[in-house]
Design a protein around this motif. Structure first.
Motif, PDB file in Angstrom:
ATOM      1  N   SER A 128       0.901  -1.162   0.057  1.00 36.51           N
ATOM      2  CA  SER A 128       0.101  -0.031  -0.194  1.00 36.51           C
ATOM      3  C   SER A 128       0.820   1.382  -0.044  1.00 36.51           C
ATOM      4  CB  SER A 128      -0.962  -0.067   1.355  1.00 36.51           C
ATOM      5  OG  SER A 128      -1.934  -0.931   1.343  1.00 36.51           O
ATOM      6  N   SER A 129       1.845   1.374  -0.710  1.00 34.99           N
ATOM      7  CA  SER A 129       2.935   2.309  -0.919  1.00 34.99           C
ATOM      8  C   SER A 129       3.442   2.595   0.351  1.00 34.99           C
ATOM      9  CB  SER A 129       2.053   3.527  -1.507  1.00 34.99           C
ATOM     10  OG  SER A 129       1.659   3.400  -2.672  1.00 34.99           O
ATOM     11  N   THR A 130       3.753   1.775   1.364  1.00 37.81           N
ATOM     12  CA  THR A 130       4.550   1.742   2.345  1.00 37.81           C
ATOM     13  C   THR A 130       5.816   1.851   1.985  1.00 37.81           C
ATOM     14  OG1 THR A 130       3.177   0.374   3.403  1.00 37.81           O
ATOM     15  CG2 THR A 130       5.010   1.059   4.862  1.00 37.81           C
ATOM     16  N   GLY A 131       6.213   1.115   0.865  1.00 41.66           N
ATOM     17  CA  GLY A 131       7.505   1.031   0.390  1.00 41.66           C
ATOM     18  C   GLY A 131       8.388   0.109   0.999  1.00 41.66           C
ATOM     19  N   ALA A 132       9.704  -0.309   0.257  1.00 44.80           N
ATOM     20  CA  ALA A 132      10.680  -1.229   0.630  1.00 44.80           C
ATOM     21  C   ALA A 132      11.806  -1.045  -0.053  1.00 44.80           C
ATOM     22  CB  ALA A 132      10.095  -2.771   0.676  1.00 44.80           C
ATOM     23  N   VAL A 133      12.986  -1.197   0.609  1.00 46.56           N
ATOM     24  CA  VAL A 133      14.156  -1.154  -0.236  1.00 46.56           C
ATOM     25  C   VAL A 133      15.021  -2.588  -0.358  1.00 46.56           C
ATOM     26  CG1 VAL A 133      16.523  -0.560  -0.094  1.00 46.56           C
ATOM     27  CG2 VAL A 133      14.492   1.296   0.072  1.00 46.56           C
ATOM     28  N   TYR A 134      15.380  -3.042  -1.150  1.00 49.19           N
ATOM     29  CA  TYR A 134      16.292  -4.159  -1.172  1.00 49.19           C
ATOM     30  C   TYR A 134      17.819  -4.115  -1.665  1.00 49.19           C
ATOM     31  CZ  TYR A 134      11.445  -6.036  -1.639  1.00 49.19           C
ATOM     32  OH  TYR A 134      10.093  -6.387  -1.119  1.00 49.19           O
ATOM     33  N   ILE A 135      18.668  -4.618  -0.797  1.00 48.78           N
ATOM     34  CA  ILE A 135      20.183  -4.541  -0.935  1.00 48.78           C
ATOM     35  C   ILE A 135      20.619  -5.813  -1.683  1.00 48.78           C
ATOM     36  CG2 ILE A 135      22.313  -4.181  -0.153  1.00 48.78           C
ATOM     37  CD1 ILE A 135      21.027  -1.884   1.653  1.00 48.78           C
ATOM     38  N   PHE A 136      21.345  -5.900  -2.556  1.00 43.82           N
ATOM     39  CA  PHE A 136      21.841  -7.096  -3.141  1.00 43.82           C
ATOM     40  C   PHE A 136      23.535  -7.040  -3.018  1.00 43.82           C
ATOM     41  CE2 PHE A 136      17.642  -6.721  -5.023  1.00 43.82           C
ATOM     42  CZ  PHE A 136      17.027  -7.935  -5.097  1.00 43.82           C
ATOM     43  N   GLY A 176       1.068   4.955   1.949  1.00 34.56           N
ATOM     44  CA  GLY A 176       1.075   6.063   1.115  1.00 34.56           C
ATOM     45  C   GLY A 176       2.304   6.836   1.269  1.00 34.56           C
ATOM     46  N   ASP A 177       3.507   6.528   2.019  1.00 36.51           N
ATOM     47  CA  ASP A 177       4.706   7.303   2.315  1.00 36.51           C
ATOM     48  C   ASP A 177       5.634   7.502   0.790  1.00 36.51           C
ATOM     49  OD1 ASP A 177       4.153   7.876   4.874  1.00 36.51           O
ATOM     50  OD2 ASP A 177       5.503   6.728   5.626  1.00 36.51           O
TER      51      ASP A 177
END
Length: 168
Positions: A33-41, A62-63
């Motif tokens: 829900s547009s909270t978002g996430a980041v992935y590091i590889f 929504g952030d």
């Protein structure tokens, strides 16, 4: 080809990406829900593997956390242009992470000292050494939605607006 370990419909994985040496950072600003996430590889030899999934410590729907991302050495910065710092709607924030070994932890949350609703601080972010720059394309100090860029400097583990520093 890199993929999220937990893909779901309309995550927007790959909207923003950056690579530094053996590390790649990928944003998915529409996840949850547009909270978002980041992935590091991390790259080892010719293979890439997901090392971490990062979320804002105070995430809300929504952030648009990870609308912008950047990585430099052991540091990463993530923009959340629609975050509501102190209840100021869509003023935006940016989150700075530091790597220790294989773990990434949030070191700071930064925001504009003159934040106003709708500024979208965090639409663009970059990090280089002890400095970060964060764009707020709807900031209107000089004219309506003219935009501004804020520079912060790291001093040990603290990030401060560099407008207080000489010789930038």
């Amino acid at each position: 080809k890199l993929k999220a370990s937990d893909p779901s419909t309309s995550d927007k994985f790959g909207h923003r990406v950056d690579i530094e040496g053996d590390y790649a950072i990928v944003g998915a600003y529409n996840k949850n829900s547009s909270t978002g996430a980041v992935y590091i590889f991390y790259r080892s030899g010719t293979s890439w593997a997901q090392q971490a999934k990062l979320n804002a410590s105070d995430s809300e729907a929504g952030d648009a956390y990870s609308f912008s991302v950047d990585i430099d050495g052991d540091y990463a910065i993530v923009g959340a242009l629609n975050e509501d710092p102190g209840g100021t709607s869509d003023a935006g924030s940016a989150y700075i992470y530091v790597r220790s070994g294989t773990s990434w932890s949030q070191q700071a949350k930064i925001q504009a000292s003159d934040k106003e609703a709708g500024d979208n601080f965090g639409r663009g972010v970059t990090i280089s050494g002890d400095y970060v720059a964060v764009g707020a394309d709807n900031e209107d100090t000089t004219a309506s939605n003219a935009g501004s860029v804020y520079i912060f400097k790291r001093n040990v583990n603290n990030w401060s607006s560099s407008s207080t520093f000489d010789n930038l």
